[in-house]
Design an enzyme around this catalytic site. Structure first.
Site, PDB file in Angstrom:
ATOM      1  N   GLU A  41       0.856  -1.188   0.000  1.00 34.85           N
ATOM      2  CA  GLU A  41       0.000   0.000   0.000  1.00 34.85           C
ATOM      3  C   GLU A  41       0.894   1.240   0.000  1.00 34.85           C
ATOM      4  O   GLU A  41       1.735   1.395   0.880  1.00 34.85           O
ATOM      5  CB  GLU A  41      -0.920   0.028   1.224  1.00 34.85           C
ATOM      6  CG  GLU A  41      -1.937  -1.094   1.271  1.00 34.85           C
ATOM      7  CD  GLU A  41      -3.090  -0.931   0.291  1.00 34.85           C
ATOM      8  OE1 GLU A  41      -3.172   0.126  -0.374  1.00 34.85           O
ATOM      9  OE2 GLU A  41      -3.914  -1.862   0.196  1.00 34.85           O
ATOM     10  N   VAL A  42       0.706   2.092  -0.989  1.00 32.40           N
ATOM     11  CA  VAL A  42       1.457   3.338  -1.132  1.00 32.40           C
ATOM     12  C   VAL A  42       0.478   4.500  -1.004  1.00 32.40           C
ATOM     13  O   VAL A  42      -0.682   4.376  -1.407  1.00 32.40           O
ATOM     14  CB  VAL A  42       2.174   3.385  -2.505  1.00 32.40           C
ATOM     15  CG1 VAL A  42       2.880   4.704  -2.710  1.00 32.40           C
ATOM     16  CG2 VAL A  42       3.158   2.239  -2.640  1.00 32.40           C
TER      17      VAL A  42
END
Length: 304
Positions: free
Chosen positions: A272-273
């Site tokens: 997850e960015v």
């Protein structure tokens, strides 16, 4: 924080006409053909390009592609990289493509490499989490899936008949999760959303059935060299889930129908960015995704 959604009624799940109303509001905002499919086809000298399915969402049709090692050898362990399960999560798609373009040739000396760069092309074009039927593909990786995106990806992997040792699924958490997707989900299901946390930075979601903390730690350390890792909130949580270690939470990917639960691979993670952060750029988000894949594969190689 609370937010009403303009479709449906509070605490009442959507009916078919609500989903139709939602679909009619969606618009194409960018081109899968120009931005993704062209890049996939340009890699045909480096990797085998295989079309594993086709989505027909009238009036839009999308070809689905896998990139696969040219030097496929049955004795090698197989690794899987997936992107664009949520089509709107841009760096997941382009991170998968960047890994394929710049690093897959090196790693296919040690592994059979499979990359599915964009599992949900309609979601990519319309910047959506769901498919046109208001179904989340990343809650639909199970037998007889209602999401064609998920069903076709699983069917393709099953046809290969290989044991996958590692699966890295590339995602983003964006500000639109709060402005659009969480309110839409609550409205669709007739529920109230109580989680509005968006971590500021990169984090991982491991699998509770096979958490592999050393594996997750190695990935976080690699990613930290190119983009910031998200700190836990005041409750030592990320997105409402207790932190297992710095930058890592765990979900039961199989029970939830997540993409990372689609195989029996012992080493799995979901990235997850946060592309909307003050220190984020499109490039360092892509770099973080690529670093996650490299960190995962290097860890397995170092196991000997």
């Amino acid at each position: 924080m609370s937010q009403l959604y303009p479709i449906g009624e509070a605490n009442i799940p959507w009916q078919a006409h609500h989903k139709k109303q939602w679909l009619e509001q969606q618009q194409v905002k960018r081109s899968y053909t120009d931005e993704v499919e062209s890049q996939i086809k340009a890699l045909s000298d480096q990797l085998d390009v295989e079309q594993y399915g086709r989505l027909d969402y009238n009036p839009h049709q999308y070809s689905l592609y896998a990139l696969k090692s040219k030097q496929w050898q049955d004795h090698k362990p197989t690794v899987l990289v997936t992107g664009g399960v949520h089509g709107y999560e841009t760096s997941g798609v382009h991170g998968a493509l960047a890994f394929a373009k710049h690093h897959a040739q090196y790693y296919q000396r040690f592994f059979n490499v499979i990359v599915l760069p964009c599992i949900s092309p309609w979601g990519y074009e319309t910047i959506n989490r769901w498919n046109p039927n208001a179904i989340d593909p990343n809650r639909s990786f199970y037998q007889d899936s209602p999401a064609e995106e998920s069903r076709l990806a699983m069917a393709y992997i099953n046809t290969l008949g290989c044991d996958i040792v590692c699966h890295v699924d590339l995602h983003e958490t964006t500000d639109t999760d709060n402005s659009e997707f969480r309110p839409a989900l609550a409205a669709r299901d007739g529920k109230q959303n109580h989680n509005w946390n968006i971590p500021d930075g990169f984090y991982l979601v491991g699998h509770t059935q096979k958490p592999q903390p050393a594996f997750q730690k190695a990935i976080i350390e690699k990613v930290a060299t190119v983009t910031p890792i998200a700190p836990a909130d005041e409750s030592n949580q990320l997105i409402g889930v207790p932190v297992e270690q710095f930058g890592v939470i765990n979900y039961d990917g199989t029970t939830l129908g997540l993409c990372m639960g689609m195989t029996s691979a012992p080493y799995v993670t979901t990235t997850e960015v946060y592309p909307d952060g003050a220190s984020a750029t499109p490039q360092n988000c892509i770099d973080g995704q690529v670093a996650a894949v490299i960190g995962a594969l290097d860890y397995i190689l170092n196991l000997g």
